[in-house]
Design an enzyme around this catalytic site. Structure first.
Site, PDB file in Angstrom:
ATOM      1  N   ALA A  37       0.912  -1.187  -0.003  1.00 27.67           N
ATOM      2  CA  ALA A  37       0.167   0.125  -0.053  1.00 27.67           C
ATOM      3  C   ALA A  37       0.820   1.458  -0.206  1.00 27.67           C
ATOM      4  O   ALA A  37       0.267   2.427  -0.462  1.00 27.67           O
ATOM      5  CB  ALA A  37      -0.955   0.127   1.036  1.00 27.67           C
ATOM      6  N   ASN A  74      -6.245   3.269  10.228  1.00 34.02           N
ATOM      7  CA  ASN A  74      -5.115   2.281  10.949  1.00 34.02           C
ATOM      8  C   ASN A  74      -4.889   2.368  12.176  1.00 34.02           C
ATOM      9  O   ASN A  74      -4.686   1.363  12.872  1.00 34.02           O
ATOM     10  CB  ASN A  74      -3.892   2.099  10.189  1.00 34.02           C
ATOM     11  N   GLN A 124      -6.513  -1.004   5.303  1.00 34.88           N
ATOM     12  CA  GLN A 124      -7.213  -1.566   6.617  1.00 34.88           C
ATOM     13  C   GLN A 124      -8.755  -1.976   6.034  1.00 34.88           C
ATOM     14  O   GLN A 124      -9.024  -2.749   6.800  1.00 34.88           O
ATOM     15  CB  GLN A 124      -7.318  -0.379   7.421  1.00 34.88           C
ATOM     16  N   SER A 172      -3.379  -3.606   0.481  1.00 38.16           N
ATOM     17  CA  SER A 172      -2.056  -4.168   0.790  1.00 38.16           C
ATOM     18  C   SER A 172      -2.575  -5.798   1.250  1.00 38.16           C
ATOM     19  O   SER A 172      -3.348  -5.734   1.932  1.00 38.16           O
ATOM     20  CB  SER A 172      -1.330  -3.647   2.196  1.00 38.16           C
ATOM     21  N   HIS A 206      -0.794  -7.927   3.320  1.00 42.58           N
ATOM     22  CA  HIS A 206      -0.363  -8.453   4.601  1.00 42.58           C
ATOM     23  C   HIS A 206      -1.279  -7.791   5.637  1.00 42.58           C
ATOM     24  O   HIS A 206      -1.228  -8.389   6.619  1.00 42.58           O
ATOM     25  CB  HIS A 206       1.299  -7.828   4.889  1.00 42.58           C
ATOM     26  N   THR A 247       9.782  -7.044 -12.972  1.00 39.21           N
ATOM     27  CA  THR A 247       9.208  -8.347 -12.958  1.00 39.21           C
ATOM     28  C   THR A 247       8.289  -8.635 -11.694  1.00 39.21           C
ATOM     29  O   THR A 247       8.358  -8.335 -10.737  1.00 39.21           O
ATOM     30  CB  THR A 247      10.359  -9.301 -13.058  1.00 39.21           C
ATOM     31  N   CYS A 267       4.464   2.151  12.301  1.00 42.23           N
ATOM     32  CA  CYS A 267       5.570   3.076  11.708  1.00 42.23           C
ATOM     33  C   CYS A 267       6.179   4.274  12.390  1.00 42.23           C
ATOM     34  O   CYS A 267       7.238   4.676  12.141  1.00 42.23           O
ATOM     35  CB  CYS A 267       4.899   3.696  10.377  1.00 42.23           C
TER      36      CYS A 267
HETATM   37  C1  LIG Z   1      -0.227  -0.590   6.765  1.00 39.64           C
HETATM   38  C2  LIG Z   1      -0.796   0.503   5.643  1.00 39.64           C
HETATM   39  C3  LIG Z   1      -0.184   1.220   4.716  1.00 39.64           C
HETATM   40  C4  LIG Z   1       1.346   0.744   4.243  1.00 39.64           C
HETATM   41  O1  LIG Z   1       0.937  -0.677   3.522  1.00 39.64           O
HETATM   42  P1  LIG Z   1       2.245  -1.644   3.157  1.00 39.64           P
HETATM   43  O2  LIG Z   1       1.864  -2.651   2.314  1.00 39.64           O
HETATM   44  O3  LIG Z   1       2.871  -2.047   4.554  1.00 39.64           O
HETATM   45  O4  LIG Z   1       3.187  -0.652   2.425  1.00 39.64           O
HETATM   46  C5  LIG Z   1      -0.738   2.303   4.248  1.00 39.64           C
HETATM   47  N1  LIG Z   1      -1.898   2.664   4.663  1.00 39.64           N
HETATM   48  C6  LIG Z   1      -2.712   2.234   5.666  1.00 39.64           C
HETATM   49  C7  LIG Z   1      -3.907   2.783   6.053  1.00 39.64           C
HETATM   50  C8  LIG Z   1      -2.024   1.225   6.274  1.00 39.64           C
HETATM   51  O5  LIG Z   1      -2.657   0.566   7.367  1.00 39.64           O
END
Ligand SMILES: *Cc1c(COP(=O)(O)O)cnc(C)c1O
Length: 387
Positions: free
Chosen positions: A77, A157, A185, A205, A207, A246, A333
């Site tokens: 993300a 988040n 989120q 994202s 994860h 890639t 973060c």
């Molecule tokens: C986790 C998160 C991101 C960053 O996502 P990554 O895939 O870890 O780079 C950006 N925005 C929000 C709201 C998030 O919760």
């Protein structure tokens, strides 16, 4: 304390989620036997990889009501937010140089905007109310003929507040301005349909939704008013020339599977987590009637709880329960810096509340028993008892 529970209990699913075993299983062959480059399709190896990517693209698109051609794979993300905001600003130079976002956005959005400001872009940061909802009157007021982008996150988040996406989508459409939303989120946790909500560009994202780290997607609307977006990476012209490099085939297969599972299971799982979360709130309130819930009482992610215990510093609680619980004070973060959360600060209750906020992010693996145990442990920590 139950012997069945494995400590520490993971309660930080807004920071990241474990990869679902079904997702991992689907990914594994793409590291070894099916290793082809999906851009090298003169042979079977490449074609098999290309087929897998194409299927994953359909699954990601299906989760959000999009078309497969509208999905660009990225590294997550953060990259999707950078690409959307920088890419649209760059491609819209002839129209104007003003973008509108919100004070409670993720740093991936805010820091991208700050970078653009240094280079002459004008940025309006909309305030939020005490529940974290963006000010829509201000949004309309601040739109000018130079506005080239509105970027408001789908769900926060830290505090879980869900934005009035449909209303923002409507305003954006009325003024013919692209609407980007950071849905890291929200995607896979609550239903999101880009058509119904009037979203033109959306960051996802893997994860955050039981996929793997380092893979994400950007939805870019292609029909009727095609959104113009300049690349930020240059190279082989992959992904319609918007994102060269890639493709991360195992990651892409994984995000596809994660989206497929979420589409089937998110409503039931969301309801389960909402009940567990509300049970937690009730238990905390019973022990400490003065607790404050941060974020919106109902317009919020089902798995997120953000709560302030007045007079108790969140860092102290988090440290004292570390052996048993993985919980956080806010966004992952910024936790190396001893600063109160800028998101809670933006709600306007004062710094004290920001310093005493704890975020609990529930997820798939959390059981009823774990949640009750977590409440007991936190209550004891606040009372200053030893665990
Ligand atoms: C986790 C998160 C991101 C960053 O996502 P990554 O895939 O870890 O780079 C950006 N925005 C929000 C709201 C998030 O919760």
């Amino acid at each position: 304390m139950s012997v069945a529970i494995k400590y520490p209990i993971y309660l930080d699913h807004n920071a990241t989620t474990p990869t679902d075993p079904r997702v991992l299983n689907e990914m594994l062959p793409y590291f070894s036997t099916i290793f082809g480059n999906p851009a090298s399709i003169d042979h079977t190896h490449g074609l098999l990889a290309q087929k897998a990517v194409s299927l994953a693209r359909k699954k990601v698109a299906a989760l959000i009501g999009a078309h497969e051609d509208e999905i660009i794979f990225t590294s997550g993300a953060t990259e999707s937010d950078n690409l959307a905001i920088r890419g649209i600003t760059d491609a819209s130079k002839e129209k104007g140089n003003h973008i509108i976002t919100c004070v409670t956005e993720h740093k991936a959005v805010l820091d991208t905007c700050k970078y653009l400001e240094k280079n002459g872009t004008k940025v309006t940061y909309l305030p939020v109310d005490r529940t974290g909802i963006v000010d829509l009157d201000k949004l309309v007021e601040t739109i000018t003929k130079n506005t080239v982008l509105i970027s408001v996150m789908a769900a926060n988040n830290e505090i879980g507040t869900i934005a009035p996406l449909k209303e923002i989508g409507k305003i954006a459409a009325d003024y013919n301005i692209p609407f980007h939303t950071d849905a890291a989120q929200a995607a896979g946790h609550i239903p999101l349909n880009v058509e119904e909500l009037g979203i033109n560009v959306m960051s996802i994202s893997a994860h955050k939704m039981y996929g793997s780290k380092g893979i994400g997607a950007l939805y870019v609307r292609r029909n009727v008013n095609r959104i113009k977006i300049s690349p930020i990476l240059f190279g082989g012209g992959h992904e319609h020339g918007i994102r060269s490099g890639t493709l991360n085939v195992p990651g892409i297969v994984g995000i596809g599977k994660a989206c497929e599972i979420a589409k089937k299971e998110m409503l039931r799982e969301g309801e389960r987590l909402r009940l567990l979360r509300d049970k937690m709130v009730a238990a905390f309130k019973k022990e400490f009637p003065q607790v404050e819930l941060n974020g919106h009482p109902t317009q919020r992610l089902p798995n997120n709880l953000n709560i302030s215990f007045p007079g108790v510093e969140s860092k102290a609680i988090i440290n004292s329960v570390k052996e048993y619980l993985s919980i956080s004070a806010g966004s992952a973060c910024t936790t190396t810096v001893v600063e109160p959360s800028y998101v809670i600060n933006a709600l306007g209750f004062g710094r004290e509340r920001a310093f005493s906020s704890i975020r609990i992010g529930l997820g798939k693996t959390n059981t009823d028993e774990e949640v009750s145990t977590a409440v007991e442990i936190i209550v004891r920590a606040i009372r200053g008892d030893t665990n």
